[in-house]
Design a protein around this motif. Sequence first.
Motif, mmCIF file in Angstrom:
data_model
loop_
_atom_site.group_PDB
_atom_site.id
_atom_site.type_symbol
_atom_site.label_atom_id
_atom_site.label_comp_id
_atom_site.label_asym_id
_atom_site.label_seq_id
_atom_site.Cartn_x
_atom_site.Cartn_y
_atom_site.Cartn_z
ATOM 1 N N ASP A 590 53.054 22.319 106.850
ATOM 2 C CA ASP A 590 53.436 22.136 108.247
ATOM 3 C C ASP A 590 53.362 20.670 108.660
ATOM 4 N N VAL A 591 52.376 19.937 108.113
ATOM 5 C CA VAL A 591 52.286 18.503 108.402
ATOM 6 C C VAL A 591 53.567 17.804 107.962
ATOM 7 N N ASN A 592 54.023 18.104 106.744
ATOM 8 C CA ASN A 592 55.243 17.479 106.231
ATOM 9 C C ASN A 592 56.454 17.828 107.087
ATOM 10 N N LYS A 593 56.541 19.090 107.531
ATOM 11 C CA LYS A 593 57.668 19.503 108.370
ATOM 12 C C LYS A 593 57.674 18.760 109.696
ATOM 13 N N ARG A 594 56.487 18.596 110.285
ATOM 14 C CA ARG A 594 56.426 17.907 111.573
ATOM 15 C C ARG A 594 56.741 16.421 111.421
ATOM 16 N N VAL A 595 56.316 15.821 110.320
ATOM 17 C CA VAL A 595 56.650 14.412 110.087
ATOM 18 C C VAL A 595 58.159 14.256 109.933
ATOM 19 N N LEU A 596 58.791 15.180 109.198
ATOM 20 C CA LEU A 596 60.252 15.129 109.056
ATOM 21 C C LEU A 596 60.944 15.209 110.413
ATOM 22 N N ARG A 597 60.364 15.955 111.325
ATOM 23 C CA ARG A 597 60.984 16.137 112.639
ATOM 24 C C ARG A 597 60.830 14.918 113.524
ATOM 25 N N TYR A 598 59.657 14.269 113.480
ATOM 26 C CA TYR A 598 59.368 13.200 114.435
ATOM 27 C C TYR A 598 59.390 11.801 113.820
ATOM 28 N N ALA A 599 59.649 11.656 112.541
ATOM 29 C CA ALA A 599 59.538 10.361 111.872
ATOM 30 C C ALA A 599 60.494 9.331 112.477
ATOM 31 N N VAL A 603 61.988 9.440 105.290
ATOM 32 C CA VAL A 603 60.805 10.148 104.782
ATOM 33 C C VAL A 603 61.054 10.562 103.341
ATOM 34 N N GLY A 604 60.040 10.430 102.514
ATOM 35 C CA GLY A 604 60.102 10.915 101.138
ATOM 36 C C GLY A 604 58.920 11.828 100.863
ATOM 37 N N ILE A 605 59.184 12.995 100.269
ATOM 38 C CA ILE A 605 58.121 13.932 99.889
ATOM 39 C C ILE A 605 58.026 13.915 98.369
ATOM 40 N N LEU A 606 56.859 13.562 97.852
ATOM 41 C CA LEU A 606 56.670 13.392 96.416
ATOM 42 C C LEU A 606 56.051 14.631 95.792
ATOM 43 N N VAL A 607 56.786 15.263 94.891
ATOM 44 C CA VAL A 607 56.265 16.375 94.096
ATOM 45 C C VAL A 607 55.664 15.765 92.840
ATOM 46 N N GLU A 638 70.571 7.456 100.640
ATOM 47 C CA GLU A 638 69.225 6.872 100.777
ATOM 48 C C GLU A 638 68.440 7.012 99.470
ATOM 49 N N ALA A 639 68.558 8.177 98.824
ATOM 50 C CA ALA A 639 67.902 8.384 97.529
ATOM 51 C C ALA A 639 68.451 7.405 96.493
ATOM 52 N N LEU A 640 69.762 7.186 96.512
ATOM 53 C CA LEU A 640 70.370 6.246 95.575
ATOM 54 C C LEU A 640 69.871 4.835 95.833
ATOM 55 N N LEU A 761 61.043 13.098 93.919
ATOM 56 C CA LEU A 761 60.949 12.463 95.228
ATOM 57 C C LEU A 761 62.134 12.942 96.056
ATOM 58 N N VAL A 762 61.845 13.730 97.083
ATOM 59 C CA VAL A 762 62.883 14.275 97.953
ATOM 60 C C VAL A 762 62.958 13.400 99.202
ATOM 61 N N VAL A 763 64.169 12.876 99.495
ATOM 62 C CA VAL A 763 64.333 11.841 100.502
ATOM 63 C C VAL A 763 65.144 12.367 101.684
ATOM 64 N N ARG A 764 64.679 12.032 102.871
ATOM 65 C CA ARG A 764 65.418 12.319 104.104
ATOM 66 C C ARG A 764 65.662 10.988 104.819
ATOM 67 N N GLN A 765 66.934 10.623 105.000
ATOM 68 C CA GLN A 765 67.253 9.379 105.680
ATOM 69 C C GLN A 765 66.980 9.508 107.178
ATOM 70 N N TYR A 766 66.563 8.406 107.780
ATOM 71 C CA TYR A 766 66.288 8.395 109.213
ATOM 72 C C TYR A 766 67.535 8.771 110.004
ATOM 73 N N ASN A 767 67.342 9.682 110.959
ATOM 74 C CA ASN A 767 68.427 10.123 111.812
ATOM 75 C C ASN A 767 68.093 9.746 113.249
#
Length: 802
Positions: A590-599, A603-607, A638-640, A761-767
Amino acid sequence: MAANVTATVCPAPMKATSNGSFQGDSPLDYALPLVILQICLVVAFTRFLALILRPLRQPRVIAEIIGGILLGPSALGRSEKFLHTVFPKSSMTVLDTLANIGLLYFLFLVGLELDIRSIKRTGKKALLIALAGISLPFILGIGTSVVLRATISKGVSQGPFLVFMGVALSITAFPVLARILAELKLLTTDVGRIAMSAAAVNDVAAWILLALAIALSGSNTSPLVSLWVLLCGIAFVLLAIFGLNPALAWMARRSHEGEPVKELYICITLSLVLAAGFVTDTIGIHALFGAFVVGIVMPKDGPFAGVLIEKIEDLVSGLLLPLYFVSSGLKTNVATIQGAQSWGLLVLVIFTACFGKIAGTMSVSLLCKVPFKEAVTLGFLMNTKGLVELIVLNIGKDRKVLNDQTFAVLVLMALFTTFITTPIVTAVYKPARRGVPYKHRTIRRKDLDTELRLLVCFHSTRNIPTMINLIESSRGIRKRGRLSVYAMHLMELSERSSAISMVHKARRNGLPFWNKVRDDQDQMVIAFEAYQQLSSVSVRPMTAISPLGTIHEDICTSAHQKRSAMILLPFHKHQRLDGVMESLGHSFQDVNKRVLRYAPCSVGILVDRGLGGTTQVSASEVSYSIVVPFFGGCDDREALAFGVRMAEHPGIVLNVMKFVFPPGTAVVAQDTRDDDDSPNDDDPSLTASKNESITYEEMTVATKEDIVAALNSKSKCNLFIVGIMAPNVPVLADRTSDCPELGHVGSYLASSGFSTTASVLVVRQYNPLGSLHPLVEEQANADVYDVPDTPVGYQSGGINMV
């Protein structure tokens, strides 16, 4: 005559255990089953009240005080049947004994939380505020005692009553205040720092005054006896400092980090707490005073103190301590407050307590040039009461200094003043989360000469090696556009009392978390400190201490204030030895989901599957194969961009796989974000042609099976970098993924059946249009402190950093 003798014989004491109901015995007539029932009832009732009060953000002590009052003669105890069945007078000795043993060890924990070295470092401002917050309410308490002695407290001894009233009105509850500040994210603001420093001084002063009050309240009215009690109390404190402290320090030195603490040392320390309580009780002060002093002189550095806390805090705070509130509640009868005079005196006491604390604290704060809102906030914070207040009142009642009506008035005063603290502070003082607008919120940018800033978060030491190896691989070789990293240790603020101890250890009374002159060595800080010394990367450790439900606010606020381009988060699962991905808890997801929402940035999530192994890899030993599956869209670009930066490292080979779909393929997850400002040269084929470390291949895929086969062919690489949202990608997993925050491709790559060696590393570009309610208010002229090249102390919200 015989009948009269029989009538005066006391009832037989309760036996410990019964023979069972089948033998005709009632369990409630025996001490052990009755106290078990009492404990279960008290814990369940107080926890239920705490659950009800949670939306009001009240500390648990409020629920426990209210629970004790409701179980007593003020509410449920008005039923004689209930009171005589569950809390009969014959059981009170056992209940009070257990409650005081729990209280004894809790006061030992409170002493452990108070660091005398921090009090010595208290600045003049906090010291003056503390003295004003004690002096004025103490004087007003003496004045109030004159009114009470003339009305509802006639006949009590004047000297002890004056001192007890002064102490009762001047106390600030140190542990309760720390909890309130942490919940409101004020712990490391200037207001929180001053409040905690002043409360620490207040706590020590309150115990000294309490010892004086107890010494004066003995049944022997001779002043010589009181003098002997005080002298013996001083001698005990000196013995603890010069006798117990070296012995405890010797045991602490022999308890090394990473090794189990000897059971003998634990046993000796816990026995010393009881022995000290026996000595001070013999002196005539109180057993609690001895336990508190042992906690004060206990060395705070090293693992020994932490192990002691772990051993006793849950049993004491969870089971035994609530009994003390019930014991206090059974002595509190609100019904004794009758008539206009009694209720008027209650209002007078509450007004005097609040006015003394708030006016005294505010006046000195304003003289020390503290802004008005902060001064008001400090006044209400310092007005917080708690367990120590109840201890003072119970001792006063046991010593016949306080009668039933006065006791009830003062208990309600303590309850009211603590209850109003959180809502008033929340309304009066809202620390602005302001930040200046900044441009570079993504890895992908036109100007590659600019500095790249990353906020790297981690929960435990397990995350650190892979995070450091990822940072090392990302620094590139260009001298321009250097890499700066803010390494944030995410620490959960739980209900356990050790959480407050953890706060003080990290915060060190307002000093920077990373201090060159420190006795306690945080292994996580040392890892990043060593890495910075061996590399050209600027690393600044930080710590965020908050409940997991709100820790995303600390992460996103810090990312904005540090002008980060990307937040790196650890995945909420870790890989077991057998390769299975095991969840660390839904709350971390849930922490990761909320960071994705408000960042405020990418954001990158590292497995983590062990990038570079379990140790830090030096620059010369980096040798990784990285794959970027490219489907198109902002996240993949962004990942590239991140992969291209990593490919600048001489030890890294980047393979870009561009997936091409035949015409007519249905779009499953179209990325609709605006991409007009993208650089023109980020086409995978063009990018690959500019760097010999990058290989490029196009793969035409028509079905899910084709995509899975292509990804599986690269499963032996070290790292996948993939965007969260990619167009034209069907659901790859056989069943619905429990990790929707990773997207379709990321969820498949993070599944247990995919690979045991390839990290992801799963990347979400800033929106910029994604967050409708940003956590930071952007102001072009905001007064926001920016971290310069030279590390200095910084404080904001629930964060400490250097």
